[in-house]
Enzyme design. Structure first.
Site, PDB file in Angstrom:
ATOM      1  N   CYS A  35       9.083  -1.791   6.783  1.00 56.22           N
ATOM      2  CA  CYS A  35       8.169  -1.262   6.806  1.00 56.22           C
ATOM      3  C   CYS A  35       7.197  -2.423   5.836  1.00 56.22           C
ATOM      4  CB  CYS A  35       7.506  -0.304   6.540  1.00 56.22           C
ATOM      5  SG  CYS A  35       5.855   0.252   6.950  1.00 56.22           S
TER       6      CYS A  35
ATOM      7  N   SER B 268       4.846  -1.143   3.922  1.00 54.52           N
ATOM      8  CA  SER B 268       4.461  -0.803   2.721  1.00 54.52           C
ATOM      9  C   SER B 268       4.881  -1.266   1.794  1.00 54.52           C
ATOM     10  CB  SER B 268       4.128   0.711   2.902  1.00 54.52           C
ATOM     11  OG  SER B 268       2.797   0.880   3.813  1.00 54.52           O
TER      12      SER B 268
ATOM     13  N   HIS C 172       4.171  -4.270   0.235  1.00 56.05           N
ATOM     14  CA  HIS C 172       3.159  -4.050  -0.358  1.00 56.05           C
ATOM     15  C   HIS C 172       3.285  -3.620  -2.059  1.00 56.05           C
ATOM     16  CE1 HIS C 172       0.115  -4.455   2.036  1.00 56.05           C
ATOM     17  NE2 HIS C 172       0.478  -3.590   2.894  1.00 56.05           N
TER      18      HIS C 172
ATOM     19  N   HIS D 109      11.289   4.012   3.225  1.00 59.35           N
ATOM     20  CA  HIS D 109      10.316   5.595   3.517  1.00 59.35           C
ATOM     21  C   HIS D 109      10.421   6.055   4.705  1.00 59.35           C
ATOM     22  CE1 HIS D 109       7.053   2.021   4.050  1.00 59.35           C
ATOM     23  NE2 HIS D 109       6.441   2.843   4.774  1.00 59.35           N
TER      24      HIS D 109
ATOM     25  N   CYS E 217       7.957   6.572  10.155  1.00 60.58           N
ATOM     26  CA  CYS E 217       6.602   5.546   9.716  1.00 60.58           C
ATOM     27  C   CYS E 217       6.099   5.156  11.006  1.00 60.58           C
ATOM     28  CB  CYS E 217       7.043   5.127   8.391  1.00 60.58           C
ATOM     29  SG  CYS E 217       5.350   3.771   7.791  1.00 60.58           S
TER      30      CYS E 217
END
Ligand code: PAD
Ligand code: ZN
Length: 367
Positions: free
Chosen positions: A41, A43, A46, A62, A169
């Site tokens: 993902c 994320s 990031h 995650h 997610c």
């Protein structure tokens, strides 16, 4: 203690390593899960770009799905062999937010996520005696994980785990933002800016909600083509001209909902500026910590517009994840289109680079 392969990030540029780590047995209230597939993902990007401050070193990932392999003391409602999708908000069920019916905002889960541990304040991962942190209580980029039992959501056993992993997610976040956070009504006009796994799930949520127009915006023509297959009625290439002008031209009667599924400051501001009267801009994509966006309050007030934040699609993972899996299995939700490829866990670095370069949608790391 067992030895498992895992993807570790140490906080230095490029500091990602696939290595053997030690995994301790589940403690009371925890379960061990053998990961079948884990989704990559934005994320995770990031994190490795250093845009968010998280406890390091950390086992990344995650989003994932697998089978339960061991139960800690006192765990009920799960059995060894159950198929589970992992939730990155393992709700406690007892804090104020859980009591208010907002498990996606669980205060306990937020606290342990911020410190990179499980509920008892410790980690189950270590390497040569040094503690490794859990990422969002999940750390799915590993062969096996130990997580709070509420983060292992039991799903039907006939659904392919190497597809439904992305429900944990991208799909929960995107579909949930439309159906729960914004509660888009049938006939509403919708735009989605950014067509990754999250944005394309917003597109599908809008289709399920019966939106009359679904305008899909991206800078990558390949993503625009996927959006059409998933129900978008119009597409806009934001690299060709000002996307705000293009959105206003596409829907002259005004956009009721615009989802920013990227989290760049300019796209958040575009989502607010392009709204029609009474419209709502929904911030789903996440910017770096501390980034600021601006808007003109006079316009917002006079046009009765709203800005909404959406965390984890305002889902109750325990009920929404099985429901989303059912929607996939009955053909209402297309997840296969969102999975652009599968790679072994050892190729995690290449999978992250592909996402960064915009070459892929969801890549699943499979064990
Ligand atoms: P992704 O990298 O798969 O997709 C991003 C998309 O944006 C790509 O298709 C890009 O081509 C497109 N894009 C980039 N720049 C522009 C631009 N200027 N204009 C239009 N399109 C552009 O990301 P993802 O879908 O995995 O994640 C998207 C965001 O959602 C990311 O910030 C992630 O951290 C966030 C997220 N939020 C939550 C939440 O709970 N709010 C949960 C999960 C992910
Ligand atoms: Zn995610």
């Amino acid at each position: 203690m067992t030895t498992v392969r895992a993807v570790i990030y140490d906080g230095t540029p490029g500091g990602i390593e696939v290595a053997d780590v030690e995994l301790a047995a589940p403690r009371p209230g925890e379960v061990e899960v053998a990961i079948v597939a884990a989704g990559v993902c934005h994320s995770d990007l990031h994190v490795i770009r250093g845009e968010w401050v998280i406890p390091l070193p950390v086992v990344l990932g995650h989003e994932g799905a697998g089978t339960v392999t061991a139960l800690g003391a006192g765990v009920t409602g799960l059995a060894v062999g159950d198929h589970v999708v992992l939730s990155w908000v393992p709700q406690c069920g007892t804090c104020r937010q859980c009591g208010l019916g907002r498990p996606w905002q669980c205060e306990t889960a937020a606290r342990v996520a911020a410190t990179g541990v499980l509920y008892d304040g410790t980690s189950r991962f270590s390497r040569n005696g040094t503690m490794l942190h859990h990422y969002l209580g999940v750390s799915s980029f590993a062969e096996r994980v130990v997580i709070p039992a509420s983060g292992a959501v039991k799903v039907r056993s006939d659904a392919p785990l190497d597809v439904i992993a992305i429900v944990g997610c991208a799909v929960a976040t995107g579909v949930g933002a439309v159906r729960n956070t914004a509660a888009v009504e049938a006939g509403a006009t919708v735009a989605v800016i950014g067509l990754g796994g999250v944005g394309l799930s917003c597109v599908q949520g809008a289709r399920l909600a019966g939106a009359s127009r679904i305008v899909a915006v991206d800078v990558n023509p390949a993503k625009l083509a996927v959006a059409i297959r998933l129900g978008a009625t119009d597409t806009i290439d934001a690299s060709l001209a000002d996307p705000v002008e293009q959105l206003r031209d596409a829907v002259p009667e005004g956009l009721d909902y615009i989802f920013d599924a990227i989290g760049r400051i300019e796209t958040t501001e575009q989502a607010i500026r392009a709204l029609g009267p009474g419209g709502a801009a929904v911030i789903v994509g996440l910017p770096p910590t501390g980034a600021r966006a601006s808007f003109e309050p006079l316009v917002l007030a006079e046009a009765n517009q709203r800005i909404l934040g959406s965390n984890y699609g305002s889902v109750d993972p325990r009920t929404d994840i099985p429901l989303l899996v059912d929607l996939y299995m009955d053909g209402s939700l297309d997840l296969d289109e969102l999975v652009s490829g599968r790679r072994p866990l050892a190729e995690a670095v290449a999978a992250l680079a592909d996402l960064e370069a915009g070459r892929t949608l969801r890549t699943l790391l499979v064990n």
